[in-house]
Scaffold this motif. Structure first.
Motif, mmCIF file in Angstrom:
data_model
loop_
_atom_site.group_PDB
_atom_site.id
_atom_site.type_symbol
_atom_site.label_atom_id
_atom_site.label_comp_id
_atom_site.label_asym_id
_atom_site.label_seq_id
_atom_site.Cartn_x
_atom_site.Cartn_y
_atom_site.Cartn_z
ATOM 1 N N PHE A 161 2.127 0.385 -10.589
ATOM 2 C CA PHE A 161 2.575 1.770 -10.450
ATOM 3 C C PHE A 161 2.352 2.275 -9.027
ATOM 4 C CE2 PHE A 161 1.411 6.275 -10.453
ATOM 5 C CZ PHE A 161 2.566 6.843 -10.978
ATOM 6 N N LEU A 162 1.167 2.014 -8.481
ATOM 7 C CA LEU A 162 0.872 2.479 -7.119
ATOM 8 C C LEU A 162 1.753 1.776 -6.092
ATOM 9 C CD1 LEU A 162 -3.026 2.673 -7.254
ATOM 10 C CD2 LEU A 162 -1.397 4.568 -7.360
ATOM 11 N N ALA A 163 1.965 0.460 -6.288
ATOM 12 C CA ALA A 163 2.809 -0.273 -5.346
ATOM 13 C C ALA A 163 4.246 0.232 -5.392
ATOM 14 C CB ALA A 163 2.761 -1.770 -5.660
ATOM 15 N N ARG A 164 4.688 0.598 -6.596
ATOM 16 C CA ARG A 164 6.067 1.065 -6.755
ATOM 17 C C ARG A 164 6.279 2.445 -6.126
ATOM 18 N NH1 ARG A 164 11.036 -1.190 -7.990
ATOM 19 N NH2 ARG A 164 12.367 0.327 -9.034
ATOM 20 N N TRP A 165 5.305 3.313 -6.274
ATOM 21 C CA TRP A 165 5.481 4.696 -5.840
ATOM 22 C C TRP A 165 4.945 4.970 -4.445
ATOM 23 C CZ3 TRP A 165 8.531 8.098 -8.245
ATOM 24 C CH2 TRP A 165 8.911 7.806 -9.556
ATOM 25 N N LEU A 166 4.046 4.137 -3.956
ATOM 26 C CA LEU A 166 3.515 4.357 -2.612
ATOM 27 C C LEU A 166 4.325 3.638 -1.535
ATOM 28 C CD1 LEU A 166 -0.345 4.150 -3.174
ATOM 29 C CD2 LEU A 166 1.069 6.195 -2.880
ATOM 30 N N ARG A 167 5.106 2.631 -1.937
ATOM 31 C CA ARG A 167 5.862 1.877 -0.937
ATOM 32 C C ARG A 167 6.818 2.765 -0.134
ATOM 33 N NH1 ARG A 167 8.777 -3.540 -2.826
ATOM 34 N NH2 ARG A 167 6.578 -4.162 -2.943
ATOM 35 N N PRO A 168 7.561 3.693 -0.755
ATOM 36 C CA PRO A 168 8.444 4.545 0.061
ATOM 37 C C PRO A 168 7.710 5.424 1.058
ATOM 38 C CG PRO A 168 9.083 4.629 -2.256
ATOM 39 C CD PRO A 168 7.759 3.930 -2.195
ATOM 40 N N CYS A 169 6.403 5.591 0.900
ATOM 41 C CA CYS A 169 5.653 6.426 1.840
ATOM 42 C C CYS A 169 5.461 5.742 3.188
ATOM 43 C CB CYS A 169 4.289 6.787 1.248
ATOM 44 S SG CYS A 169 4.393 7.741 -0.293
ATOM 45 N N PHE A 170 5.659 4.443 3.240
ATOM 46 C CA PHE A 170 5.499 3.710 4.487
ATOM 47 C C PHE A 170 6.867 3.546 5.149
ATOM 48 C CE2 PHE A 170 1.982 2.548 1.699
ATOM 49 C CZ PHE A 170 0.905 2.785 2.536
ATOM 50 N N ASN A 171 6.942 2.660 6.123
ATOM 51 C CA ASN A 171 8.171 2.491 6.897
ATOM 52 C C ASN A 171 9.233 1.813 6.040
ATOM 53 O OD1 ASN A 171 10.140 2.115 8.799
ATOM 54 N ND2 ASN A 171 8.732 1.380 10.389
ATOM 55 N N GLN A 172 10.128 2.617 5.466
ATOM 56 C CA GLN A 172 11.151 2.074 4.584
ATOM 57 C C GLN A 172 12.193 1.270 5.355
ATOM 58 O OE1 GLN A 172 10.774 2.320 1.465
ATOM 59 N NE2 GLN A 172 12.702 1.566 0.613
ATOM 60 N N ALA A 173 12.461 1.649 6.603
ATOM 61 C CA ALA A 173 13.452 0.928 7.404
ATOM 62 C C ALA A 173 13.010 -0.510 7.653
ATOM 63 C CB ALA A 173 13.688 1.650 8.729
#
Length: 301
Positions: free
Chosen positions: A196-208
């Motif tokens: 859950f954390l990996a799924r929802w926190l990933r967009p908080c980092f550099n998505q590009a």
């Protein structure tokens, strides 16, 4: 046999949905294997732990290796990691992404196996029945140490004459099963929270950067697939020309038997364009070695 080969090649494609389906099938297979497995604890002090832990951890290792074998990206990642830089630099971020993706998919079936065995409790009871403190249970109060170890080792064997109606055996079994199920549910909860954390926190980092890594990891996979297809076509045409050269005096008979020969015009020119003047094995080996060691840079300008 050809149909089986086509199915196998389909499952080795670069589609993420297919790989996720394979992981799901391995997970279901692990559950089915465990439910159909006849678990028989040896009920001997020197063998119980080895047998219980072996069933719990050896099978996941086998499932993990099967997940690596069935994943096409495993070979792609290893080839990219071992490839010399040449004219094209290696992107370590892409290799790490491939490795992470491979490991995540390969770990699904082993984790399912371990969680199922812990929730069932038989393996943990067999492995650690001899490690229980006998002072916590009334039935082992006035028994020598050696006899206590023998009795504790027979806790998983409810049909044994000595332990059939023994209330202490049931108490030890319930005690270990509770710990096993608590551990299994804890592992499952931790994995769900981590996902859950990996799924929802990933967009908080550099998505590009993540999109770039995903793009080039897919590119490497597709490039390898197209290279294999081109090699097959190149090999077919090279073998075709070798055979025609060997049977030069039999071309009329070959035509009568409907053997596909290149025409004088477009077909022959197409073969020459693909073969690029290659006439012997050494030239083919040199071409393949050059591709491996000096891949062209990703610049088509």
């Amino acid at each position: 046999m050809d149909r089986f080969r086509m199915i196998f090649q389909y499952f080795q494609s670069n589609s993420e949905s297919v790989m996720n389906g394979i992981c799901g099938l391995l997970a279901l297979a692990s559950v089915k294997m465990y439910t159909s497995f006849d678990f028989s604890c040896p009920c001997l002090p020197q063998y119980n732990m080895a047998y219980g832990l072996g069933i719990m951890f050896v099978s996941p290792i086998i499932l993990f290796l099967c997940g690596l074998i069935l994943n096409r990206q495993s070979l792609v990642m290893l080839e990219e990691w071992r490839r010399p830089p040449g004219c094209r630099k290696k992107d370590l971020a892409v290799i790490r992404y491939l490795c992470s993706s491979i490991m995540q998919r390969a770990m699904v079936a082993p984790v399912v196996w371990i969680v199922v065995t812990l929730l069932d409790g038989k393996c943990l009871i067999c492995a650690f029945s001899g490690s229980v403190d006998p002072e916590k249970f009334v039935g082992f109060a006035n028994v020598s140490t050696e006899q206590v170890q023998q009795l504790l080792a027979k806790v998983p064997c409810k049909d044994d004459e000595l332990m059939r109606n023994n209330t202490s055996r049931r108490a030890v079994s319930r005690y270990l099963r509770c710990w096993s199920q608590a551990l299994g549910w804890s592992i499952l909860l931790i994995l769900i929270i981590a996902a859950f954390l990996a799924r929802w926190l990933r967009p908080c980092f550099n998505q590009a950067t993540l999109l770039q890594v995903r793009h080039w990891s897919n590119y490497i996979d597709i490039e390898q697939k197209i290279f294999e297809e081109t090699c097959c076509e190149h090999s077919r045409l090279f073998a075709h020309k070798c055979i025609l050269h060997f049977f030069e005096s039999m071309q009329q008979e070959i035509k009568l038997h409907s053997f596909s020969l290149p025409g004088e015009g477009e077909g022959a020119e197409g073969e020459e364009d693909l073969l690029r003047g290659i006439t012997d094995q050494d030239q083919v080996n040199k071409l393949l070695k050059t591709w491996y060691s000096e891949k062209p840079p990703l610049d088509v300008s």
